[in-house]
Design a protein around this motif. Structure first.
Motif, mmCIF file in Angstrom:
data_model
loop_
_atom_site.group_PDB
_atom_site.id
_atom_site.type_symbol
_atom_site.label_atom_id
_atom_site.label_comp_id
_atom_site.label_asym_id
_atom_site.label_seq_id
_atom_site.Cartn_x
_atom_site.Cartn_y
_atom_site.Cartn_z
ATOM 1 N N UNK A 115 0.827 -1.208 0.000
ATOM 2 C CA UNK A 115 0.000 0.000 0.000
ATOM 3 C C UNK A 115 0.866 1.264 0.000
ATOM 4 N N UNK A 116 2.065 1.150 0.557
ATOM 5 C CA UNK A 116 2.965 2.310 0.623
ATOM 6 C C UNK A 116 3.784 2.484 -0.651
ATOM 7 N N UNK A 117 3.687 1.525 -1.580
ATOM 8 C CA UNK A 117 4.456 1.583 -2.821
ATOM 9 C C UNK A 117 3.565 2.055 -3.969
ATOM 10 N N UNK A 118 4.181 2.602 -5.005
ATOM 11 C CA UNK A 118 3.408 3.056 -6.165
ATOM 12 C C UNK A 118 2.828 1.868 -6.925
ATOM 13 N N UNK A 119 1.574 1.963 -7.380
ATOM 14 C CA UNK A 119 0.619 3.042 -7.108
ATOM 15 C C UNK A 119 0.059 2.927 -5.693
ATOM 16 N N UNK A 120 0.238 3.947 -4.908
ATOM 17 C CA UNK A 120 -0.095 3.913 -3.489
ATOM 18 C C UNK A 120 -1.550 3.527 -3.261
ATOM 19 N N UNK A 121 -1.765 2.784 -2.221
ATOM 20 C CA UNK A 121 -3.053 2.303 -1.763
ATOM 21 C C UNK A 121 -3.668 1.273 -2.712
ATOM 22 N N UNK A 122 -3.959 1.681 -3.967
ATOM 23 C CA UNK A 122 -4.684 0.787 -4.873
ATOM 24 C C UNK A 122 -3.838 -0.426 -5.261
ATOM 25 N N UNK A 123 -2.518 -0.254 -5.332
ATOM 26 C CA UNK A 123 -1.662 -1.379 -5.684
ATOM 27 C C UNK A 123 -1.728 -2.477 -4.626
ATOM 28 N N UNK A 124 -1.633 -2.077 -3.361
ATOM 29 C CA UNK A 124 -1.722 -3.044 -2.278
ATOM 30 C C UNK A 124 -3.084 -3.702 -2.199
ATOM 31 N N UNK A 125 -4.124 -2.895 -2.415
ATOM 32 C CA UNK A 125 -5.480 -3.442 -2.388
ATOM 33 C C UNK A 125 -5.693 -4.447 -3.509
ATOM 34 N N UNK A 126 -5.132 -4.171 -4.687
ATOM 35 C CA UNK A 126 -5.243 -5.108 -5.808
ATOM 36 C C UNK A 126 -4.541 -6.418 -5.474
ATOM 37 N N UNK A 127 -3.379 -6.333 -4.823
ATOM 38 C CA UNK A 127 -2.654 -7.531 -4.406
ATOM 39 C C UNK A 127 -3.506 -8.357 -3.450
ATOM 40 N N UNK A 128 -4.072 -7.689 -2.446
ATOM 41 C CA UNK A 128 -4.893 -8.392 -1.472
ATOM 42 C C UNK A 128 -6.128 -9.012 -2.087
ATOM 43 N N UNK A 129 -6.760 -8.303 -3.021
ATOM 44 C CA UNK A 129 -7.952 -8.835 -3.670
ATOM 45 C C UNK A 129 -7.614 -10.062 -4.502
ATOM 46 N N UNK A 130 -6.457 -10.076 -5.136
ATOM 47 C CA UNK A 130 -6.051 -11.256 -5.899
ATOM 48 C C UNK A 130 -5.937 -12.481 -5.009
ATOM 49 N N UNK A 131 -5.380 -12.288 -3.811
ATOM 50 C CA UNK A 131 -5.241 -13.393 -2.858
ATOM 51 C C UNK A 131 -6.613 -13.855 -2.372
ATOM 52 N N UNK A 132 -7.462 -12.894 -1.968
ATOM 53 C CA UNK A 132 -8.794 -13.225 -1.458
ATOM 54 C C UNK A 132 -9.640 -13.888 -2.547
ATOM 55 N N UNK A 133 -9.509 -13.392 -3.773
ATOM 56 C CA UNK A 133 -10.275 -13.953 -4.885
ATOM 57 C C UNK A 133 -9.921 -15.431 -5.086
ATOM 58 N N UNK A 134 -8.622 -15.732 -4.986
ATOM 59 C CA UNK A 134 -8.199 -17.126 -5.115
ATOM 60 C C UNK A 134 -8.782 -17.995 -4.019
ATOM 61 N N UNK A 135 -8.865 -17.448 -2.793
ATOM 62 C CA UNK A 135 -9.415 -18.201 -1.676
ATOM 63 C C UNK A 135 -10.914 -18.426 -1.852
ATOM 64 N N UNK A 136 -11.621 -17.371 -2.291
ATOM 65 C CA UNK A 136 -13.067 -17.488 -2.483
ATOM 66 C C UNK A 136 -13.390 -18.516 -3.564
#
Length: 337
Positions: A268-289
């Motif tokens: 989240x602290x790396x570019x693109x700030x906030x949205x990049x980290x959220x996209x990473x997390x959503x990819x992980x959660x999506x795989x779990x779901x």
């Protein structure tokens, strides 16, 4: 052979002589480890000559370098042929274009190149991307590390982007070896069964984890870097898609959920700030779901998660669970679906 003359040493009865520890570099002894390189390449005409120049300029040349053109259509083959005509140890292997494109294709190409090494007496095999450059003593340096420590199975260095940004090892530890250039001791590579063909990616990462699981040490040396020339994506949409895909890969190889939480917080602290980290997390959660099937073994997932929790404990100085079962994707057997 190194000999030490003890005839003129003044030793008391029972006293052992002091024998200094000498490294190969201090003795100026030639490296005995011989190496080969395999480079899978597809449409790398923009950068592959840079890589060719880097390897040709090495102070320690490989026995053989097989560049596997995986259905290239952009002139990659012509560039490689020019260098192969000048250097007998360079070989171009052309593979037919495949209809299905996925990450397992890299393994198919690598294995085809490795078959060309049959009959050669080598102790080290390197997987090298076709868009990487490095110093003339790059491979000599890594070979010296393998020669000094028989327990080392995989070595490499950090990579930097053209912007100068270097891969951050503060969180993943120096045991991680980037897939840009992985240098394997042959015995280690054969022990792990080579690269595992995985359509979703993380082939390089799984190979390094597998090596440690089988008792080998893996290490990236910060003294040197290689430069990655391919643009990772300049448009925000491309970056977000890449982060989402990385999160999906994290799930498929069994990243511990707690580890992924901290990974997302960092991104989240790396570019693109906030949205990049959220996209990473959503990819992980999506795989779990979606309960995406993992291609790695439950044993590897368990080993991988144990390592991650150990690093968190060391880094944060806090107590963390060690059973590998919490949050999403933790359903027994290390979360294996």
């Amino acid at each position: 052979m190194l000999r030490i003359d003890l005839r003129n040493c003044n030793l008391h009865p029972g006293q052992q002589p002091h024998v200094p520890k000498l490294s190969l570099s201090k003795l100026n002894m030639p490296l005995e480890l011989k190496y080969v390189i395999v480079t899978p390449a597809r449409n790398e005409a923009r950068f592959i000559e840079l890589t060719l120049r880097s390897v040709v300029a090495q102070t320690v040349l490989p026995l053989k370098w097989v560049i596997v053109s995986d259905g290239s259509t952009d002139g990659t083959d012509d560039i490689v042929r020019q260098y192969a005509a000048q250097h007998e140890w360079i070989e171009l292997l052309r593979m037919p274009e495949r209809v299905e494109r996925n990450f397992s294709g890299k393994v198919l190409a690598f294995n085809a190149g490795r078959e060309k090494m049959a009959g050669l007496d080598y102790q080290v095999i390197a997987s090298l991307d076709a868009d990487i450059t490095f110093d003339p003593d790059y491979f000599g340096f890594l070979l010296s590390k393998l020669a000094e420590s028989p327990s080392l199975g995989v070595v490499g260095t950090p990579f930097q982007e053209l912007s100068g940004q270097v891969y951050d090892y503060r969180f993943v530890s120096s045991e991680h070896v980037s897939g840009a250039c992985q240098v394997f001791r042959r015995e280690c590579f054969e022990a792990i069964g080579g690269y595992m063909p995985m359509k979703g990616g993380s082939i390089d990462h799984v190979a390094v984890i597998s090596a440690r699981m089988r008792g080998w040490q893996t290490r990236s040396y910060m003294e040197k870097v290689c430069t990655h020339h391919r643009e990772m994506g300049t448009a925000q949409h491309g970056l977000l898609k890449a982060r989402f895909n990385q999160g999906a890969k994290d799930y498929r190889i069994g990243n511990h959920p707690l580890w992924e939480v901290f990974r997302v917080a960092y991104q989240i602290t790396r570019a693109p700030r906030l949205v990049g980290g959220l996209a990473l997390g959503w990819g992980y959660v999506y795989g779990a779901i979606r309960r995406v099937k993992r291609q790695v073994s439950p044993e590897l997932v368990k080993f991988h998660r144990t390592e991650q929790l150990g690093r968190l404990k060391k880094k944060l100085g806090m107590s963390v669970p060690t059973d590998g079962n919490m949050f999403l994707a933790a359903r027994g057997n290390g979360g294996q679906e």
